[in-house]
Design an enzyme around this catalytic site. Structure first.
Site, PDB file in Angstrom:
ATOM      1  N   HIS A  98     -16.886  -4.325  -1.081  1.00  0.00           N
ATOM      2  CA  HIS A  98     -16.116  -3.113  -1.418  1.00  0.00           C
ATOM      3  C   HIS A  98     -15.061  -3.386  -2.489  1.00  0.00           C
ATOM      4  CE1 HIS A  98     -13.040  -4.361   1.759  1.00  0.00           C
ATOM      5  NE2 HIS A  98     -12.249  -3.922   0.807  1.00  0.00           N
ATOM      6  N   ASP A 135     -20.768  -6.393   3.725  1.00  0.00           N
ATOM      7  CA  ASP A 135     -19.565  -6.255   2.902  1.00  0.00           C
ATOM      8  C   ASP A 135     -19.182  -7.580   2.242  1.00  0.00           C
ATOM      9  OD1 ASP A 135     -17.487  -4.994   1.618  1.00  0.00           O
ATOM     10  OD2 ASP A 135     -16.103  -5.118   3.318  1.00  0.00           O
ATOM     11  N   SER A 221      -8.094  -7.762   0.679  1.00  0.00           N
ATOM     12  CA  SER A 221      -9.538  -7.774   0.899  1.00  0.00           C
ATOM     13  C   SER A 221     -10.227  -8.808   0.018  1.00  0.00           C
ATOM     14  CB  SER A 221     -10.127  -6.392   0.608  1.00  0.00           C
ATOM     15  OG  SER A 221      -9.751  -5.466   1.575  1.00  0.00           O
TER      16      SER A 221
END
Length: 273
Positions: A98, A135, A221
Site C-alpha cells: 500500500h 500487502d 508503514s
C-alpha cells in the site's frame, strides 16, 4: 471473524485502517537471519543474544538505522510517504504494497537513504515484485551500491511481552524510533485494499499480525519492527485508532517470516551477484 477495517489515506501511502465496529479502529516456513544475511552479502550476522535493554536500545537503533529508508510516491492522485527496509547492498528494499501502489500506472517512486542526522540522497526506484494479498512489495533503488542491508530475524520465536523497536518515517520524520513490547501474536486483521492509482481501490487484505504498543503513525508503514537481538522481525503496517480518532497505543506488523517467499525470490533474482 476478523475485524473489518476501512482505509484513511494521508496522500495515498500513509494508510490508517479504521475498525467498523464500535470498539475502535486500525491504521495502516521460518527462515533465520543467517539465510537472509547470506543473500544480502552485507552486514555481519547477528549473534542472536538479547541485548540488555538499559544500555542496548541506542545500540540497536544505531545498528538498524542505516538499513531504514523513506519511500515517497507522486502521481496524478497526489503524494504519499512510507518507509522501507534495505535487503541488499545493491538497493533492494522491502516495504508494504500500500506504500507504493498509488504510484501506478504513471507515478514515480523515490527513496531517501540516511539517518535523521545525516540525511542522504533521494534516488528513483522501481517496483520489481509484489504480493498485494499480503500487502508486501520489493522495490529497487536505481544504480544503488554499498548500502547496508538489515539483518532479518525469525518472527516465530517471538513471545508476548518481548521488547521491540519500531523505526521509520512517521509523517515524514525520517529516522524516528519508538519502543514498546509485543502485546499479542497471530492477531487476525482485515484492512481495506490499497489505492491502485487510476484503477481505484484494490480488494480487502487479511493477514495475521504481530500486535505492538510501540508508537506508530502514518509514514511508519513498511518500516522495520526490531527485536532485542538486533534483527528485523516484522514490517509495520497498520495503527489502531479509538472511536474518536485518537490513538489507543495498538499497532500491527506483518511477521518477517510471512515475507520469506517474496523476499527470497526477489533477492535470488535481483540481489548482488
Amino acid at each position: 471473524m476478523p475485524p473489518t477495517l476501512r482505509t484513511w489515506v494521508r496522500g495515498h501511502l500513509a494508510v490508517l485502517l479504521v475498525l467498523a465496529a464500535a470498539l475502535g479502529s486500525v491504521v495502516g516456513g521460518a527462515v533465520g537471519a543467517a539465510a537472509f544475511s547470506r543473500f544480502a552479502g552485507g552486514p555481519p550476522e547477528p549473534t542472536g543474544r538479547p541485548v540488555a535493554l538499559a544500555e542496548g536500545l541506542p545500540r540497536i537503533v544505531d545498528r538498524i538505522s542505516p538499513a531504514v529508508v523513506e519511500v515517497r510516491t507522486s502521481s496524478l492522485g497526489g503524494h504519499g510517504i512510507g518507509s522501507g527496509i534495505i535487503l541488499t547492498s545493491n538497493g533492494l528494499v522491502l516495504t508494504n504494497f500500500h506504500v507504493i501502489s498509488g504510484a501506478s500506472p504513471a507515478g514515480r517512486i523515490t527513496v531517501q537513504t540516511g539517518t535523521a542526522a545525516t540525511g542522504g540522497p533521494v534516488q528513483p526506484a522501481t517496483l520489481i515484485g509484489a504480493d498485494p494479498k499480503a500487502d508486501l512489495a520489493v522495490i529497487r533503488i536505481t544504480n544503488a551500491s554499498g548500502l547496508v542491508p538489515a539483518p532479518l530475524g525469525n518472527s516465530d520465536r517471538l513471545a508476548v511481552g518481548d521488547p521491540v523497536i519500531a523505526m521509520g518515517a512517521p509523517s515524514g520524520l525520517q529516522g524516528t524510533a519508538s519502543f514498546g513490547i509485543v502485546s499479542a501474536l497471530d492477531r487476525l486483521v482485515q484492512v481495506a485494499g490499497p489505492s491502485l492509482g487510476l484503477a481505484g481501490q484494490g480488494p480487502p487484505v487479511t493477514y495475521r499480525a504481530i500486535q505492538t504498543d510501540a508508537a506508530l503513525s502514518p509514514g511508519n508503514s513498511g518500516g522495520p519492527l526490531v527485536d532485542q537481538s538486533e534483527t528485523v522481525i516484522g514490517i509495520t503496517s497498520a495503527v489502531f485508532e479509538g472511536t474518536k480518532g485518537s490513538s489507543i497505543g495498538v499497532g500491527f506488523a506483518i511477521p518477517i517470516n510471512d515475507a520469506e517467499k517474496l523476499v527470497r525470490a526477489m533477492v535470488v533474482q535481483y540481489g548482488p551477484k
